[in-house]
Write a protein that holds these residues in place. Sequence first.
Motif, PDB file in Angstrom:
ATOM      1  N   PRO A 106       8.335 -17.197   4.351  1.00 46.04           N
ATOM      2  CA  PRO A 106       7.736 -16.532   5.609  1.00 46.04           C
ATOM      3  C   PRO A 106       6.433 -16.952   6.091  1.00 46.04           C
ATOM      4  O   PRO A 106       5.554 -17.580   4.898  1.00 46.04           O
ATOM      5  CB  PRO A 106       7.549 -14.965   4.877  1.00 46.04           C
ATOM      6  N   ILE A 107       6.136 -17.017   7.325  1.00 50.37           N
ATOM      7  CA  ILE A 107       5.025 -17.438   7.801  1.00 50.37           C
ATOM      8  C   ILE A 107       4.054 -16.263   7.980  1.00 50.37           C
ATOM      9  O   ILE A 107       4.465 -15.400   8.756  1.00 50.37           O
ATOM     10  CB  ILE A 107       5.234 -18.183   8.972  1.00 50.37           C
ATOM     11  N   ARG A 108       3.171 -16.113   7.272  1.00 54.53           N
ATOM     12  CA  ARG A 108       2.252 -14.947   7.629  1.00 54.53           C
ATOM     13  C   ARG A 108       0.729 -15.395   7.395  1.00 54.53           C
ATOM     14  O   ARG A 108       0.110 -15.301   6.446  1.00 54.53           O
ATOM     15  CB  ARG A 108       2.662 -13.657   6.402  1.00 54.53           C
ATOM     16  N   PHE A 109       0.150 -15.967   8.525  1.00 56.57           N
ATOM     17  CA  PHE A 109      -1.230 -16.248   8.577  1.00 56.57           C
ATOM     18  C   PHE A 109      -1.876 -15.313   9.438  1.00 56.57           C
ATOM     19  O   PHE A 109      -1.441 -14.497  10.053  1.00 56.57           O
ATOM     20  CB  PHE A 109      -1.305 -17.603   9.076  1.00 56.57           C
ATOM     21  N   GLY A 110      -3.041 -15.045   9.446  1.00 57.13           N
ATOM     22  CA  GLY A 110      -4.044 -13.930   9.736  1.00 57.13           C
ATOM     23  C   GLY A 110      -3.798 -12.656   9.390  1.00 57.13           C
ATOM     24  O   GLY A 110      -3.140 -11.720  10.097  1.00 57.13           O
ATOM     25  N   ALA A 111      -3.708 -12.448   8.090  1.00 55.03           N
ATOM     26  CA  ALA A 111      -3.211 -11.302   7.286  1.00 55.03           C
ATOM     27  C   ALA A 111      -3.204 -10.107   8.025  1.00 55.03           C
ATOM     28  O   ALA A 111      -4.108 -10.017   8.493  1.00 55.03           O
ATOM     29  CB  ALA A 111      -3.683 -11.311   5.984  1.00 55.03           C
ATOM     30  N   LEU A 112      -2.048  -9.265   8.056  1.00 54.96           N
ATOM     31  CA  LEU A 112      -2.146  -8.225   8.349  1.00 54.96           C
ATOM     32  C   LEU A 112      -2.818  -7.150   7.803  1.00 54.96           C
ATOM     33  O   LEU A 112      -3.318  -7.314   6.439  1.00 54.96           O
ATOM     34  CB  LEU A 112      -0.477  -7.417   8.558  1.00 54.96           C
ATOM     35  N   VAL A 113      -3.557  -6.334   8.540  1.00 58.21           N
ATOM     36  CA  VAL A 113      -4.494  -5.147   7.728  1.00 58.21           C
ATOM     37  C   VAL A 113      -3.695  -4.074   7.230  1.00 58.21           C
ATOM     38  O   VAL A 113      -3.035  -3.556   7.522  1.00 58.21           O
ATOM     39  CB  VAL A 113      -5.455  -4.467   8.863  1.00 58.21           C
ATOM     40  N   PRO A 114      -3.794  -4.149   5.674  1.00 56.60           N
ATOM     41  CA  PRO A 114      -3.198  -3.301   4.779  1.00 56.60           C
ATOM     42  C   PRO A 114      -2.776  -1.890   5.284  1.00 56.60           C
ATOM     43  O   PRO A 114      -1.697  -1.243   5.271  1.00 56.60           O
ATOM     44  CB  PRO A 114      -3.595  -3.476   3.464  1.00 56.60           C
ATOM     45  N   ARG A 115      -4.063  -1.128   5.575  1.00 62.51           N
ATOM     46  CA  ARG A 115      -4.002   0.036   6.038  1.00 62.51           C
ATOM     47  C   ARG A 115      -3.247   0.491   7.228  1.00 62.51           C
ATOM     48  O   ARG A 115      -3.292   1.744   7.784  1.00 62.51           O
ATOM     49  CB  ARG A 115      -5.167   0.905   6.061  1.00 62.51           C
ATOM     50  N   TYR A 116      -3.320  -0.532   8.377  1.00 59.23           N
ATOM     51  CA  TYR A 116      -2.718  -0.375   9.512  1.00 59.23           C
ATOM     52  C   TYR A 116      -1.282  -0.103   9.752  1.00 59.23           C
ATOM     53  O   TYR A 116      -0.347  -1.362   9.895  1.00 59.23           O
ATOM     54  CB  TYR A 116      -3.242  -1.267  10.607  1.00 59.23           C
ATOM     55  N   ASN A 163      -0.280  -4.183  14.122  1.00 56.94           N
ATOM     56  CA  ASN A 163      -0.362  -4.448  12.773  1.00 56.94           C
ATOM     57  C   ASN A 163       1.053  -3.663  12.216  1.00 56.94           C
ATOM     58  O   ASN A 163       1.724  -4.189  11.156  1.00 56.94           O
ATOM     59  CB  ASN A 163      -1.671  -4.145  11.757  1.00 56.94           C
ATOM     60  N   ALA A 164       1.315  -2.296  12.553  1.00 49.54           N
ATOM     61  CA  ALA A 164       2.164  -1.394  12.082  1.00 49.54           C
ATOM     62  C   ALA A 164       3.746  -2.296  12.319  1.00 49.54           C
ATOM     63  O   ALA A 164       4.310  -2.097  11.576  1.00 49.54           O
ATOM     64  CB  ALA A 164       2.127  -0.164  12.754  1.00 49.54           C
ATOM     65  N   THR A 169       8.268  -4.760  10.130  1.00 45.35           N
ATOM     66  CA  THR A 169       9.243  -5.809  10.253  1.00 45.35           C
ATOM     67  C   THR A 169       9.487  -6.411   8.855  1.00 45.35           C
ATOM     68  O   THR A 169      10.660  -6.924   8.634  1.00 45.35           O
ATOM     69  CB  THR A 169       8.659  -7.179  11.359  1.00 45.35           C
ATOM     70  N   ILE A 170       8.458  -6.650   8.117  1.00 45.29           N
ATOM     71  CA  ILE A 170       8.572  -7.264   6.905  1.00 45.29           C
ATOM     72  C   ILE A 170       9.050  -6.417   5.541  1.00 45.29           C
ATOM     73  O   ILE A 170      10.034  -6.676   5.102  1.00 45.29           O
ATOM     74  CB  ILE A 170       6.979  -7.585   6.313  1.00 45.29           C
ATOM     75  N   GLU A 171       8.784  -4.983   5.935  1.00 42.85           N
ATOM     76  CA  GLU A 171       9.685  -4.187   5.123  1.00 42.85           C
ATOM     77  C   GLU A 171      11.131  -4.146   5.170  1.00 42.85           C
ATOM     78  O   GLU A 171      11.804  -4.092   4.285  1.00 42.85           O
ATOM     79  CB  GLU A 171       8.977  -2.832   5.353  1.00 42.85           C
ATOM     80  N   ALA A 172      11.547  -4.162   6.565  1.00 38.92           N
ATOM     81  CA  ALA A 172      12.822  -4.301   6.788  1.00 38.92           C
ATOM     82  C   ALA A 172      13.661  -5.620   6.412  1.00 38.92           C
ATOM     83  O   ALA A 172      14.720  -5.746   5.994  1.00 38.92           O
ATOM     84  CB  ALA A 172      13.145  -4.039   8.284  1.00 38.92           C
ATOM     85  N   ASN A 173      12.792  -6.596   6.555  1.00 40.67           N
ATOM     86  CA  ASN A 173      13.161  -7.959   6.307  1.00 40.67           C
ATOM     87  C   ASN A 173      12.109  -8.983   5.569  1.00 40.67           C
ATOM     88  O   ASN A 173      11.384  -9.381   6.450  1.00 40.67           O
ATOM     89  CB  ASN A 173      13.838  -8.752   7.601  1.00 40.67           C
ATOM     90  N   SER A 174      12.214  -8.925   4.287  1.00 38.35           N
ATOM     91  CA  SER A 174      11.185  -9.923   3.579  1.00 38.35           C
ATOM     92  C   SER A 174      10.992 -11.133   4.008  1.00 38.35           C
ATOM     93  O   SER A 174      10.094 -11.786   3.804  1.00 38.35           O
ATOM     94  CB  SER A 174      11.358  -9.521   2.025  1.00 38.35           C
ATOM     95  N   ASP A 175      12.014 -11.638   4.465  1.00 36.36           N
ATOM     96  CA  ASP A 175      12.166 -13.240   4.862  1.00 36.36           C
ATOM     97  C   ASP A 175      11.715 -13.283   6.351  1.00 36.36           C
ATOM     98  O   ASP A 175      11.589 -14.332   6.891  1.00 36.36           O
ATOM     99  CB  ASP A 175      13.559 -13.658   4.800  1.00 36.36           C
ATOM    100  N   ALA A 176      11.128 -12.194   7.198  1.00 37.07           N
ATOM    101  CA  ALA A 176      10.661 -12.429   8.606  1.00 37.07           C
ATOM    102  C   ALA A 176       9.564 -13.204   8.419  1.00 37.07           C
ATOM    103  O   ALA A 176       8.643 -13.086   7.607  1.00 37.07           O
ATOM    104  CB  ALA A 176      10.461 -11.052   8.878  1.00 37.07           C
ATOM    105  N   ARG A 177       9.431 -14.171   9.570  1.00 38.57           N
ATOM    106  CA  ARG A 177       8.392 -14.903   9.754  1.00 38.57           C
ATOM    107  C   ARG A 177       7.304 -14.170  10.724  1.00 38.57           C
ATOM    108  O   ARG A 177       7.698 -13.998  11.821  1.00 38.57           O
ATOM    109  CB  ARG A 177       8.876 -16.325  10.332  1.00 38.57           C
ATOM    110  N   VAL A 178       6.264 -13.367  10.273  1.00 38.67           N
ATOM    111  CA  VAL A 178       5.345 -12.812  10.914  1.00 38.67           C
ATOM    112  C   VAL A 178       4.009 -13.377  11.104  1.00 38.67           C
ATOM    113  O   VAL A 178       3.462 -13.701  10.199  1.00 38.67           O
ATOM    114  CB  VAL A 178       5.270 -11.299  10.482  1.00 38.67           C
ATOM    115  N   ALA A 179       3.723 -13.685  12.423  1.00 39.32           N
ATOM    116  CA  ALA A 179       2.505 -13.926  12.423  1.00 39.32           C
ATOM    117  C   ALA A 179       1.492 -13.173  13.337  1.00 39.32           C
ATOM    118  O   ALA A 179       1.520 -12.925  14.502  1.00 39.32           O
ATOM    119  CB  ALA A 179       2.369 -15.331  13.195  1.00 39.32           C
TER     120      ALA A 179
END
Length: 448
Positions: A106-116, A163-164, A169-179
């Motif tokens: 997965p591509i996850r740069f510019g990390a999502l804000v955990p609480r959002y 962010n939500a 998206t990641i919760e539904a598909n752990s392999d999703a590429r989210v940027a």
Amino acid sequence: MSRPAPIEDSPEHAWQRAREILLARVGVEAFQAGVESLRFAGMESDLLRLLAPTTTTASWMALHHPGMLEDAMRSVGKPCRISVVVAGRAQGELFPGEGPTGKRRPIRFGALVPRYTFATFVVGASNQFANAACKAVAAQPGHHYNPLFLYGGVGLGKTHLANAIGHATIEANSDARVAYVSAEAFMTQLITALRRDRMDEFKSTFRKIDVLIVDDVQFLANRERTQEEFFHTFNALHEAHRQIILTSDTVPKDIPGLEERLRNRFEWGLIADLQPPDMETRVAILEKKAEIDGLDLPREVAIHLASKIDSNVRELEGCLTRLSAFASLSKTAITVDFARQVLHELLRDRSTVSIDTIQRVICEFYDVRLNDLLSKKRTRNISFPRQIGMYLSRKLTGESFPAIGGRFGGRDHSTVIHANNTIERRLKDDQRLRSSIDELQRLVNTKP
């Protein structure tokens, strides 16, 4: 064998106490800009490791408040060295590539804000439509409302909802590429790729993404090379049915300096706005945040805060964070009187602040004549104070962009939007300007 340190003496607990001290020392805005998102990652010997969501956050404290993290830890009895690294990647690595076996990573740069997340978002009449649209997009990325364009004023929840979608998206598909990336960061990475002759890698990375979230797209304005590359990235993702989420402080047609071809594409999908929350929603937002933070917040205090701040959720939550920190440090119960005492500067009566007052203060501070401030003159010694006047008028009075433009010599609302964007962008890196803005706000609040 030695026993583990008690929880109250642990390095992580010391860091939490240091955060409270930092909030009291640097104020809400600086705390939110540089400290709030730092996460405890462990301590070895005398080295405390903290994780930051972005490179900008990692360097913010060192740039603007050098040594203050160490000072705060020393104040709680844990003197140490501090290392701040960007979460989820090795230092300097923006785009993680394929794994050693060629397996998609997965591509996850510019990390999502955990609480959002959707769970922490409070829905009211002002944001109900935008929330529903975001949930529909999260359920089937690329199939509904593509792109999804969220717009609204500062601190109303655009970034939270964007962010939500990423989290869902990641919760539904752990392999999703989210940027998740700001328009400024997109431009910065483009410049870096150009300088290092790595444009093929840049293009390949962005065009493999499943869900692209771009915050504050209004900052693409007047940046021709960045707009060109974003245009091609947008086309590639849209044609592949990949989801695009964009946020801005205004609708596409009102972003000055945005190419028509991009404006057209931003309007292809769904445009959803977020308005200032009503009184009941503001109270609910405060109570939700207090619940998450484990804070005992009496209903009357929540009502008091909500009655004083009516247009900016981020500022509302910032007041609660400050109140919590002061209550914790002083071991004092939170009451309405305590809130008035701690937040007296932040909870001023905004009805007493007028654009006329702001203009008088600007003229005195910068030694310019009011006639010149309202004129068509564009010399820097006039245009810069005028931009600051527009910025403060928007921030302190809550007037609309057209109304402010009218009071500054009959200017178009797009001029006011440009002024606000310019000042907000400069405030991120200009300490002298931040000091000037703070002083101007103080003068405005004390002006008869």
